[in-house]
Design a protein around this motif. Structure first.
Motif, PDB file in Angstrom:
ATOM      1  N   ALA A  43     -92.366 -25.214  21.094  1.00  0.00           N
ATOM      2  CA  ALA A  43     -92.247 -25.550  22.696  1.00  0.00           C
ATOM      3  C   ALA A  43     -91.234 -24.476  23.322  1.00  0.00           C
ATOM      4  O   ALA A  43     -90.961 -24.633  24.601  1.00  0.00           O
ATOM      5  N   VAL A  44     -90.856 -23.265  22.467  1.00  0.00           N
ATOM      6  CA  VAL A  44     -90.248 -22.378  23.282  1.00  0.00           C
ATOM      7  C   VAL A  44     -90.987 -21.688  24.356  1.00  0.00           C
ATOM      8  O   VAL A  44     -92.144 -21.089  23.972  1.00  0.00           O
ATOM      9  N   THR A  45     -90.422 -21.277  25.529  1.00  0.00           N
ATOM     10  CA  THR A  45     -91.036 -20.417  26.536  1.00  0.00           C
ATOM     11  C   THR A  45     -90.468 -19.073  26.744  1.00  0.00           C
ATOM     12  O   THR A  45     -89.292 -19.114  26.299  1.00  0.00           O
ATOM     13  N   LEU A  46     -91.082 -18.615  27.510  1.00  0.00           N
ATOM     14  CA  LEU A  46     -90.366 -17.076  28.129  1.00  0.00           C
ATOM     15  C   LEU A  46     -89.240 -17.371  28.919  1.00  0.00           C
ATOM     16  O   LEU A  46     -88.116 -16.774  28.963  1.00  0.00           O
ATOM     17  N   GLY A  47     -89.113 -18.364  29.600  1.00  0.00           N
ATOM     18  CA  GLY A  47     -88.153 -18.765  30.504  1.00  0.00           C
ATOM     19  C   GLY A  47     -86.809 -19.351  29.572  1.00  0.00           C
ATOM     20  O   GLY A  47     -85.571 -18.928  29.792  1.00  0.00           O
ATOM     21  N   ASP A  48     -87.034 -19.777  28.358  1.00  0.00           N
ATOM     22  CA  ASP A  48     -86.048 -20.460  27.430  1.00  0.00           C
ATOM     23  C   ASP A  48     -85.499 -19.103  26.881  1.00  0.00           C
ATOM     24  O   ASP A  48     -84.099 -19.139  27.021  1.00  0.00           O
ATOM     25  N   LEU A  49     -86.215 -18.023  26.548  1.00  0.00           N
ATOM     26  CA  LEU A  49     -85.528 -16.737  25.943  1.00  0.00           C
ATOM     27  C   LEU A  49     -84.771 -16.264  27.059  1.00  0.00           C
ATOM     28  O   LEU A  49     -83.706 -15.504  26.673  1.00  0.00           O
ATOM     29  N   GLY A  50     -85.426 -16.114  28.326  1.00  0.00           N
ATOM     30  CA  GLY A  50     -84.626 -15.502  29.503  1.00  0.00           C
ATOM     31  C   GLY A  50     -83.119 -16.053  29.611  1.00  0.00           C
ATOM     32  O   GLY A  50     -82.225 -15.505  29.785  1.00  0.00           O
ATOM     33  N   ARG A  51     -83.222 -17.510  29.733  1.00  0.00           N
ATOM     34  CA  ARG A  51     -81.679 -18.186  29.776  1.00  0.00           C
ATOM     35  C   ARG A  51     -80.979 -17.882  28.476  1.00  0.00           C
ATOM     36  O   ARG A  51     -79.805 -17.701  28.828  1.00  0.00           O
ATOM     37  N   LEU A  52     -81.343 -17.747  27.384  1.00  0.00           N
ATOM     38  CA  LEU A  52     -80.620 -17.415  26.199  1.00  0.00           C
ATOM     39  C   LEU A  52     -80.229 -15.958  26.238  1.00  0.00           C
ATOM     40  O   LEU A  52     -78.910 -15.915  25.908  1.00  0.00           O
ATOM     41  N   ILE A  53     -80.562 -15.000  26.742  1.00  0.00           N
ATOM     42  CA  ILE A  53     -80.269 -13.859  27.035  1.00  0.00           C
ATOM     43  C   ILE A  53     -79.029 -13.794  28.104  1.00  0.00           C
ATOM     44  O   ILE A  53     -77.948 -13.188  27.762  1.00  0.00           O
ATOM     45  N   ALA A  54     -79.283 -14.390  29.125  1.00  0.00           N
ATOM     46  CA  ALA A  54     -78.460 -14.597  30.193  1.00  0.00           C
ATOM     47  C   ALA A  54     -77.240 -15.195  29.670  1.00  0.00           C
ATOM     48  O   ALA A  54     -76.125 -14.888  30.057  1.00  0.00           O
ATOM     49  N   TYR A  55     -77.231 -16.487  29.183  1.00  0.00           N
ATOM     50  CA  TYR A  55     -76.134 -16.968  28.328  1.00  0.00           C
ATOM     51  C   TYR A  55     -75.416 -16.157  27.321  1.00  0.00           C
ATOM     52  O   TYR A  55     -74.162 -16.356  27.228  1.00  0.00           O
ATOM     53  N   LEU A  56     -76.036 -15.528  26.560  1.00  0.00           N
ATOM     54  CA  LEU A  56     -75.363 -14.651  25.393  1.00  0.00           C
ATOM     55  C   LEU A  56     -74.806 -13.441  25.992  1.00  0.00           C
ATOM     56  O   LEU A  56     -74.108 -12.815  25.174  1.00  0.00           O
ATOM     57  N   ALA A  57     -75.395 -13.016  27.098  1.00  0.00           N
ATOM     58  CA  ALA A  57     -75.072 -11.595  27.642  1.00  0.00           C
ATOM     59  C   ALA A  57     -73.494 -11.282  27.563  1.00  0.00           C
ATOM     60  O   ALA A  57     -72.999 -10.226  27.082  1.00  0.00           O
ATOM     61  N   PRO A  58     -72.628 -12.249  28.092  1.00  0.00           N
ATOM     62  CA  PRO A  58     -71.091 -12.065  28.383  1.00  0.00           C
ATOM     63  C   PRO A  58     -70.625 -12.050  26.833  1.00  0.00           C
ATOM     64  O   PRO A  58     -69.798 -10.990  26.506  1.00  0.00           O
ATOM     65  N   HIS A  59     -71.047 -12.809  25.834  1.00  0.00           N
ATOM     66  CA  HIS A  59     -70.636 -12.777  24.565  1.00  0.00           C
ATOM     67  C   HIS A  59     -70.727 -11.406  23.793  1.00  0.00           C
ATOM     68  O   HIS A  59     -69.987 -10.952  23.122  1.00  0.00           O
ATOM     69  N   PHE A  60     -72.216 -11.071  23.950  1.00  0.00           N
ATOM     70  CA  PHE A  60     -72.508  -9.673  23.321  1.00  0.00           C
ATOM     71  C   PHE A  60     -71.636  -8.406  23.947  1.00  0.00           C
ATOM     72  O   PHE A  60     -71.296  -7.454  23.332  1.00  0.00           O
ATOM     73  N   LEU A  61     -71.382  -8.584  25.225  1.00  0.00           N
ATOM     74  CA  LEU A  61     -70.646  -7.347  25.806  1.00  0.00           C
ATOM     75  C   LEU A  61     -69.181  -7.387  25.403  1.00  0.00           C
ATOM     76  O   LEU A  61     -68.839  -6.160  25.022  1.00  0.00           O
ATOM     77  N   VAL A  62     -68.683  -8.625  25.337  1.00  0.00           N
ATOM     78  CA  VAL A  62     -67.349  -8.565  24.362  1.00  0.00           C
ATOM     79  C   VAL A  62     -67.352  -8.067  23.016  1.00  0.00           C
ATOM     80  O   VAL A  62     -66.263  -7.500  22.812  1.00  0.00           O
ATOM     81  N   MET A  63     -68.321  -8.264  22.437  1.00  0.00           N
ATOM     82  CA  MET A  63     -68.583  -7.814  21.079  1.00  0.00           C
ATOM     83  C   MET A  63     -68.782  -6.449  21.124  1.00  0.00           C
ATOM     84  O   MET A  63     -68.342  -5.661  20.097  1.00  0.00           O
ATOM     85  N   ALA A  64     -69.747  -5.952  22.065  1.00  0.00           N
ATOM     86  CA  ALA A  64     -70.122  -4.670  21.793  1.00  0.00           C
ATOM     87  C   ALA A  64     -69.145  -3.446  22.451  1.00  0.00           C
ATOM     88  O   ALA A  64     -69.208  -2.272  21.952  1.00  0.00           O
ATOM     89  N   LEU A  65     -68.392  -3.831  23.563  1.00  0.00           N
ATOM     90  CA  LEU A  65     -67.651  -2.782  24.364  1.00  0.00           C
ATOM     91  C   LEU A  65     -66.803  -2.179  23.292  1.00  0.00           C
ATOM     92  O   LEU A  65     -66.702  -0.832  23.604  1.00  0.00           O
ATOM     93  N   PRO A  66     -65.961  -2.741  22.557  1.00  0.00           N
ATOM     94  CA  PRO A  66     -64.939  -1.774  22.042  1.00  0.00           C
ATOM     95  C   PRO A  66     -65.600  -0.813  20.876  1.00  0.00           C
ATOM     96  O   PRO A  66     -65.227   0.246  21.055  1.00  0.00           O
ATOM     97  N   ILE A  67     -66.723  -1.053  19.940  1.00  0.00           N
ATOM     98  CA  ILE A  67     -67.088  -0.275  19.197  1.00  0.00           C
ATOM     99  C   ILE A  67     -67.998   0.944  20.042  1.00  0.00           C
ATOM    100  O   ILE A  67     -67.815   1.991  19.635  1.00  0.00           O
ATOM    101  N   ALA A  68     -68.588   0.523  21.028  1.00  0.00           N
ATOM    102  CA  ALA A  68     -69.463   1.438  21.742  1.00  0.00           C
ATOM    103  C   ALA A  68     -68.449   2.342  22.447  1.00  0.00           C
ATOM    104  O   ALA A  68     -68.777   3.509  22.687  1.00  0.00           O
ATOM    105  N   PHE A  69     -67.172   1.958  22.946  1.00  0.00           N
ATOM    106  CA  PHE A  69     -66.304   2.777  23.714  1.00  0.00           C
ATOM    107  C   PHE A  69     -65.683   3.783  22.586  1.00  0.00           C
ATOM    108  O   PHE A  69     -65.500   5.129  22.798  1.00  0.00           O
ATOM    109  N   LEU A  70     -65.463   3.281  21.302  1.00  0.00           N
ATOM    110  CA  LEU A  70     -64.906   4.201  20.344  1.00  0.00           C
ATOM    111  C   LEU A  70     -65.772   5.182  19.989  1.00  0.00           C
ATOM    112  O   LEU A  70     -65.633   6.569  19.854  1.00  0.00           O
ATOM    113  N   LEU A  71     -67.225   4.933  20.138  1.00  0.00           N
ATOM    114  CA  LEU A  71     -68.234   5.717  19.680  1.00  0.00           C
ATOM    115  C   LEU A  71     -68.517   6.613  20.713  1.00  0.00           C
ATOM    116  O   LEU A  71     -68.626   7.826  20.481  1.00  0.00           O
ATOM    117  N   ALA A  72     -68.174   6.269  21.944  1.00  0.00           N
ATOM    118  CA  ALA A  72     -68.431   7.075  23.403  1.00  0.00           C
ATOM    119  C   ALA A  72     -67.416   8.321  23.382  1.00  0.00           C
ATOM    120  O   ALA A  72     -67.558   9.414  23.579  1.00  0.00           O
TER     121      ALA A  72
END
Length: 370
Positions: A43-72
């Protein structure tokens, strides 16, 4: 100096954007693979996946920014060293302390941005993810039940429908075996049935009509039969649905104000408030990580030898793993009362800042800008 600052910012921001995009994609793929049984349902649609990405984006940014900054920092300032630009800057009287200004400014900006994310959109997004995944699980169950086929994906429940109407139209001649209570299993027979949603996706609600319930008692030979016109069975409270919903993280769904309120409420009920306070200070500690990484990464980048590029990346990743392990260890100590929660949340940052300050002092004293 303004020209130098703009040049260093360019050298930092371009690889930072690349690393953030890479880490974001990596985190999403890892999370997606963890939830394939839900996210690849019928029953999963592309709209569901789009909503999932939008919901998870802030959490993933919080996780990614420190290590990405150190590597940068390692990539941006390290390239200047490999091209001998740092040597030229040193010949012009530019000290390592002046080179620290740009990474430190970016680190402070990232920390402020992460505080904003963790205080507002990250809790909103994680709450939305929980509700979305619960909704998708329920739609998948409704879509996966087929006519004349036993459905056994729900823990300790077996569902059978002789006929399933298309597009969630309901079931005819339903059999449901409920073995969640092993001492008293249920066999439910109903003429009609359908699947519904409960509040906030916490459970799957199976609605049955015109049937009877057969209850057995395995400790004796007694059995009972009860007829009903309409019945509801909730599935998933602490059972299969909550285990399949692997995106849940209750404390991260709370804003800082809500965490403080939860801690006060726990105190009033004479319970331990430390888990809520530790969650708050761990979140703040993670937000301060870019500042600590700026102090540590700058001397590592400008002080390493040209031939040590691979070693520099390995050292950077090892440093981040060490930071993560220390943060988790101090968090556990804070929850157990072995450290004050404020100190436990920031101790990893304090240690990394101290090591970075010492490394910067060594580079400054030795003049090692390669």
């Amino acid at each position: 100096m303004k020209l130098l600052a703009r040049y260093l910012l360019k050298e930092l921001l371009v690889p930072l954007g690349v690393w953030v995009a890479f880490m974001f994609l990596l985190l999403f793929v890892m999370q997606f693979l963890r939830g394939t049984d839900v996210l690849l349902g019928s029953a999963v649609t592309l709209g569901d996946l789009g909503r999932l990405i939008a919901y998870l984006a802030p959490h993933f940014l919080v996780m990614a920014l420190p290590i990405a900054f150190l590597l940068a920092i390692l990539l941006g300032l390290g390239r200047l060293g490999e091209d001998r630009e740092l040597t030229s800057l040193q010949a012009l009287g530019i000290s390592p302390l002046q080179l620290l200004a740009a990474p430190l400014g970016v680190g402070l900006a990232l920390s402020a941005f992460m505080v904003l994310l963790t205080s507002t959109v990250e809790p909103w997004g994680l709450t939305g993810v929980k509700d979305l995944v619960g909704e998708v699980i329920q739609k998948n169950v409704a879509g996966d039940v087929k006519s004349g086929v036993f459905y056994e994906d729900l823990s300790d429940l077996t569902l059978y429908a002789q006929k399933v109407a298309p597009k969630g139209g309901g079931w005819t001649n339903v059999l449901l075996h409920d073995d969640r209570d092993p001492s008293s299993p249920l066999l439910v027979l109903a003429h009609k049935g359908s699947v519904g949603t409960s509040e906030r996706g916490e459970a799957l609600r199976i609605e049955l009509r015109e049937g009877e319930v057969h209850r057995a008692n395995r400790s004796s030979v007694d059995a009972s039969v009860v007829a009903f016109e309409k019945a509801e069975i909730n599935v998933g409270l602490g059972g299969s649905l909550s285990r399949r919903n692997r995106f849940r993280s209750p404390k991260e769904e709370l804003t800082p104000v809500e965490l403080v309120a939860a801690a006060k409420d726990a105190e009033e009920r004479r319970e331990d408030p430390r888990p809520f306070l530790m969650a708050l200070h761990s979140r703040l500690g993670n937000a301060v990580a870019p500042v600590a990484f700026a102090l540590l990464g700058t001397p590592l980048a400008i002080g390493r030898r040209q031939a040590g590029r691979a070693w520099g990346y390995l050292l950077t990743l090892g440093g981040y793993v060490l930071y993560y392990l220390l943060s988790r260890a101090f968090e556990q100590m804070g929850q157990k009362g072995q450290l004050p929660v404020l100190l436990a949340g920031q101790l990893a940052n304090v240690l990394f800042m101290a090591v970075g300050a010492f490394a910067l002092y060594r580079v400054t004293r030795s003049g090692t800008v390669r």
